[in-house]
Design a protein around this motif. Sequence first.
Motif, PDB file in Angstrom:
ATOM      1  N   TRP A 129      38.758  49.481  14.583  1.00  0.00           N
ATOM      2  CA  TRP A 129      37.418  49.895  14.167  1.00  0.00           C
ATOM      3  C   TRP A 129      36.323  49.020  14.747  1.00  0.00           C
ATOM      4  O   TRP A 129      36.577  47.929  15.260  1.00  0.00           O
ATOM      5  CB  TRP A 129      37.336  49.890  12.634  1.00  0.00           C
ATOM      6  CG  TRP A 129      37.406  48.511  12.032  1.00  0.00           C
ATOM      7  CD1 TRP A 129      38.488  47.694  12.030  1.00  0.00           C
ATOM      8  CD2 TRP A 129      36.350  47.802  11.379  1.00  0.00           C
ATOM      9  NE1 TRP A 129      38.179  46.522  11.401  1.00  0.00           N
ATOM     10  CE2 TRP A 129      36.878  46.561  10.984  1.00  0.00           C
ATOM     11  CE3 TRP A 129      35.016  48.118  11.087  1.00  0.00           C
ATOM     12  CZ2 TRP A 129      36.092  45.611  10.312  1.00  0.00           C
ATOM     13  CZ3 TRP A 129      34.243  47.173  10.415  1.00  0.00           C
ATOM     14  CH2 TRP A 129      34.783  45.942  10.037  1.00  0.00           C
ATOM     15  N   GLN A 130      35.111  49.553  14.666  1.00  0.00           N
ATOM     16  CA  GLN A 130      33.918  48.825  15.072  1.00  0.00           C
ATOM     17  C   GLN A 130      32.958  48.823  13.906  1.00  0.00           C
ATOM     18  O   GLN A 130      32.936  49.746  13.110  1.00  0.00           O
ATOM     19  CB  GLN A 130      33.274  49.539  16.262  1.00  0.00           C
ATOM     20  CG  GLN A 130      34.099  49.418  17.521  1.00  0.00           C
ATOM     21  CD  GLN A 130      33.444  50.125  18.690  1.00  0.00           C
ATOM     22  OE1 GLN A 130      33.112  51.290  18.586  1.00  0.00           O
ATOM     23  NE2 GLN A 130      33.292  49.428  19.799  1.00  0.00           N
ATOM     24  N   ASP A 131      32.140  47.786  13.842  1.00  0.00           N
ATOM     25  CA  ASP A 131      31.203  47.652  12.734  1.00  0.00           C
ATOM     26  C   ASP A 131      29.961  48.501  13.014  1.00  0.00           C
ATOM     27  O   ASP A 131      28.971  48.032  13.564  1.00  0.00           O
ATOM     28  CB  ASP A 131      30.834  46.181  12.561  1.00  0.00           C
ATOM     29  CG  ASP A 131      30.067  45.942  11.272  1.00  0.00           C
ATOM     30  OD1 ASP A 131      29.566  46.938  10.687  1.00  0.00           O
ATOM     31  OD2 ASP A 131      29.967  44.780  10.853  1.00  0.00           O
ATOM     32  N   ASP A 132      30.031  49.769  12.613  1.00  0.00           N
ATOM     33  CA  ASP A 132      28.910  50.682  12.824  1.00  0.00           C
ATOM     34  C   ASP A 132      27.690  50.265  12.017  1.00  0.00           C
ATOM     35  O   ASP A 132      26.552  50.527  12.423  1.00  0.00           O
ATOM     36  CB  ASP A 132      29.311  52.108  12.430  1.00  0.00           C
ATOM     37  CG  ASP A 132      30.021  52.831  13.563  1.00  0.00           C
ATOM     38  OD1 ASP A 132      30.431  52.163  14.534  1.00  0.00           O
ATOM     39  OD2 ASP A 132      30.166  54.068  13.471  1.00  0.00           O
TER      40      ASP A 132
ATOM     41  N   ARG B 100      22.088  48.498  11.963  1.00  0.00           N
ATOM     42  CA  ARG B 100      21.054  47.497  11.645  1.00  0.00           C
ATOM     43  C   ARG B 100      20.314  47.052  12.908  1.00  0.00           C
ATOM     44  O   ARG B 100      19.095  46.901  12.905  1.00  0.00           O
ATOM     45  CB  ARG B 100      21.692  46.272  10.970  1.00  0.00           C
ATOM     46  CG  ARG B 100      21.917  46.440   9.482  1.00  0.00           C
ATOM     47  CD  ARG B 100      22.243  45.102   8.820  1.00  0.00           C
ATOM     48  NE  ARG B 100      23.474  44.489   9.321  1.00  0.00           N
ATOM     49  CZ  ARG B 100      24.690  44.780   8.868  1.00  0.00           C
ATOM     50  NH1 ARG B 100      24.845  45.689   7.911  1.00  0.00           N
ATOM     51  NH2 ARG B 100      25.747  44.187   9.358  1.00  0.00           N
ATOM     52  N   ALA B 101      21.065  46.846  13.989  1.00  0.00           N
ATOM     53  CA  ALA B 101      20.440  46.392  15.239  1.00  0.00           C
ATOM     54  C   ALA B 101      19.390  47.388  15.722  1.00  0.00           C
ATOM     55  O   ALA B 101      18.311  47.005  16.190  1.00  0.00           O
ATOM     56  CB  ALA B 101      21.512  46.181  16.313  1.00  0.00           C
TER      57      ALA B 101
ATOM     58  N   LEU C 213      23.296  53.294  22.064  1.00  0.00           N
ATOM     59  CA  LEU C 213      24.303  52.340  21.618  1.00  0.00           C
ATOM     60  C   LEU C 213      25.528  52.497  22.500  1.00  0.00           C
ATOM     61  O   LEU C 213      26.140  53.562  22.544  1.00  0.00           O
ATOM     62  CB  LEU C 213      24.638  52.572  20.146  1.00  0.00           C
ATOM     63  CG  LEU C 213      23.547  52.030  19.214  1.00  0.00           C
ATOM     64  CD1 LEU C 213      23.527  52.761  17.895  1.00  0.00           C
ATOM     65  CD2 LEU C 213      23.731  50.527  18.995  1.00  0.00           C
ATOM     66  N   THR C 214      25.849  51.425  23.193  1.00  0.00           N
ATOM     67  CA  THR C 214      26.891  51.485  24.206  1.00  0.00           C
ATOM     68  C   THR C 214      28.147  50.795  23.708  1.00  0.00           C
ATOM     69  O   THR C 214      28.090  49.702  23.156  1.00  0.00           O
ATOM     70  CB  THR C 214      26.415  50.754  25.489  1.00  0.00           C
ATOM     71  OG1 THR C 214      25.115  51.225  25.817  1.00  0.00           O
ATOM     72  CG2 THR C 214      27.367  50.996  26.651  1.00  0.00           C
TER      73      THR C 214
ATOM     74  N   ALA D 272      29.087  48.166  18.889  1.00  0.00           N
ATOM     75  CA  ALA D 272      28.313  48.743  19.986  1.00  0.00           C
ATOM     76  C   ALA D 272      27.057  47.902  20.224  1.00  0.00           C
ATOM     77  O   ALA D 272      26.518  47.326  19.283  1.00  0.00           O
ATOM     78  CB  ALA D 272      27.917  50.172  19.644  1.00  0.00           C
ATOM     79  N   VAL D 273      26.633  47.822  21.482  1.00  0.00           N
ATOM     80  CA  VAL D 273      25.396  47.076  21.770  1.00  0.00           C
ATOM     81  C   VAL D 273      24.295  48.060  22.159  1.00  0.00           C
ATOM     82  O   VAL D 273      24.558  49.129  22.691  1.00  0.00           O
ATOM     83  CB  VAL D 273      25.602  46.053  22.910  1.00  0.00           C
ATOM     84  CG1 VAL D 273      26.596  44.985  22.491  1.00  0.00           C
ATOM     85  CG2 VAL D 273      26.045  46.738  24.185  1.00  0.00           C
TER      86      VAL D 273
END
Lengths: 393, 393
Positions: free
Chosen positions: A195-198, A203-204, A323-324, A355-356
């Motif tokens: 998983w990724q912290d969506d 927030r970003a 978001l990449t 994602a960045v």
Amino acid sequence: MTGARGLRGAGGLGVALAVAPAPDGGRWEALVKRPTIADIARQAGVTKAAVSFALNGQPGVSAATRERILAIAQEVGFQPNSAARALSDGRAGAFGLVIDRPARMLGVEPWFTQLISGIQGELSGDHTALLFTMAEDQDAEIAMYRSWWAQRRVDGVFLVDLQIGDRRVGVLEQLRMPAVVIGDPAGAGSLPAVWQDDAAATRAVVEYLAGAGHRRIARVTGIPRFWHTKIRTDAFRAAAQAVGVQAVLLEGDYTGENGAAATRQLLLGAEPPTAIVYDNDLMAVSGLGAAQQAGVEVPAELSIVAWDDSAFCEVVHPPLTALTRDVAAYGAHAARVLVQAAAGAEVGHYQEAPAVLTVRGSTGPVPREPARRPGRQPAGGSPATAPAARPAR
Amino acid sequence: MTGARGLRGAGGLGVALAVAPAPDGGRWEALVKRPTIADIARQAGVTKAAVSFALNGQPGVSAATRERILAIAQEVGFQPNSAARALSDGRAGAFGLVIDRPARMLGVEPWFTQLISGIQGELSGDHTALLFTMAEDQDAEIAMYRSWWAQRRVDGVFLVDLQIGDRRVGVLEQLRMPAVVIGDPAGAGSLPAVWQDDAAATRAVVEYLAGAGHRRIARVTGIPRFWHTKIRTDAFRAAAQAVGVQAVLLEGDYTGENGAAATRQLLLGAEPPTAIVYDNDLMAVSGLGAAQQAGVEVPAELSIVAWDDSAFCEVVHPPLTALTRDVAAYGAHAARVLVQAAAGAEVGHYQEAPAVLTVRGSTGPVPREPARRPGRQPAGGSPATAPAARPAR
């Protein structure tokens, strides 16, 4: 091919139990000549049992004979029948991936093909295939898991698009079928999740837009029953509150039609947002098109952000801030975890980097005036004071 | 999992030849309890052989016993092990699809997912799975076919992206492996092809643009080694000549970068075309972005046409005129032909209806003035006389 249905297969098992497979008896054997155990036995001047013992590393043949047999097997390009192999080692040599989004939608989402390519890349090194299929709904998907597992078609499955109260998780736990959730552990039960912290990524985005002066930010969501939709929506609300901006939420369904309609609805509203964050690339590209059609300048009058950066985000004008994330790497990691789980290892969750935000031309500082609202009159205002709708360019 | 490589499988075959599979001996059997022949035998109070005979429709049990056994089998949800079934009837119950385009490119092409969804829809009714994988190049793809066929992993394969002098065709012919070409029969050898008349579709586009007054039309091609690229390029040249317009050809590779670069090159040329036809949707969307960035109005100054209409073509502004075809139906038809071919039927080519031109906002009558060429000076002209480059909007 109709004979493949019903009990023919059951009959097949009867035969398999009754007799050993005749190397030249199969239908395909009649069409193409593959090197068989019998060929190797003939060439080595030994019995088929001896060949079997040698290839199997079992006692019963001398070291010299074993080496001769192995050399001949390699020379003639002997490859074991995968069906026979599966019978003996219980391994299907394949993992399954079922997707139950509508096929039409799937076709336009680069995400899935990127994910599959990542899974494939990892599995090909392990000589494991991917059984990929689509199901109409969760019932059909569950039926497929039961059937695959009962028939040993797969050694495990990847689970995507986890839903609130997802019934698949319980079924897979009950079947004790190796499975990896591609998504947040929140709804994964006892299954390992990659998983990724969506929430962090959400927030970003909100903080970036608030920092650019935006005070009213909209989010066009994905399908609400998905966990990732809920997680992003909750985080969006919380982040907006934390930085003191207004959050506007509109339900979406990932389609282009929906992206355009949501955008028009937002721009025509009493208080149009100055920035919109979309839950996939297609809705964002469509939102850009709808804004341009309405004569709303992006980013001068409206900022646009897309989840899941894609080639299309890069090439439209202006290119979309997005978001990449490396979706293929995500798939590869999930494959690695499933390989371990299928081998019987205890595996835990695996967290990817979030994602960045890739800032491109579709976002900018908040406009001094809110976005123009074509065809809408201000509440109580006369037509003369309404901003003129600009013609589509 | 490293043990899955090399000769372990060969050893597996040895075991399969030596002993009948013990219903509870497998690794997965230890994890999950599936109903087995032994369970049915116990419940029916007969031998395992009797169950096998009954399920197999073989003599050796009375009609009453057979009925009782079949009823119990259904009641306990007995499903044959697919591996055992494959051993007995020689059928893998799966077809293969290998794609050797770069994964990154694949991820952005809706075409493939649409195709797969069509294949899936057809095969799911036939209880046949799709083994889908990606290969680095044609050598790797051919090795995969040989391995799949030797191991009976598939009953046949779909062949896509046929190339000039494609080596896969000869290999599949030699293996006598059932295969269907998804593409023009031109390079399909003796294999059946499911195809569309791309030449006719190309002519329709050229005639439409010529009819709108365009006299200089460019085509940004796909990868030149593909048959479909050659067929479209040849037809483009011939159609342009037939209607008396100039054809400009630029090689492309389906990527967004390439679509933008080709567009800039064409717009900066001495005689820019007034219409560009792109070989996929991503290059066309990218071409639109590049034109807009250069301040060239679409369609007022430049008309744009995309091959393979997609959701993205519909949602950009202006929406793209595109060649539309039902890719999922194409896949379904190919699956139907492969089912027949794998069943041993003699099958011929199957021609789909050609793509139709869906006219949208990106094409229009030829402009009075050629497209502006940002940053370019007319030959021999002074900077003062050069058309001013317009700023990117």
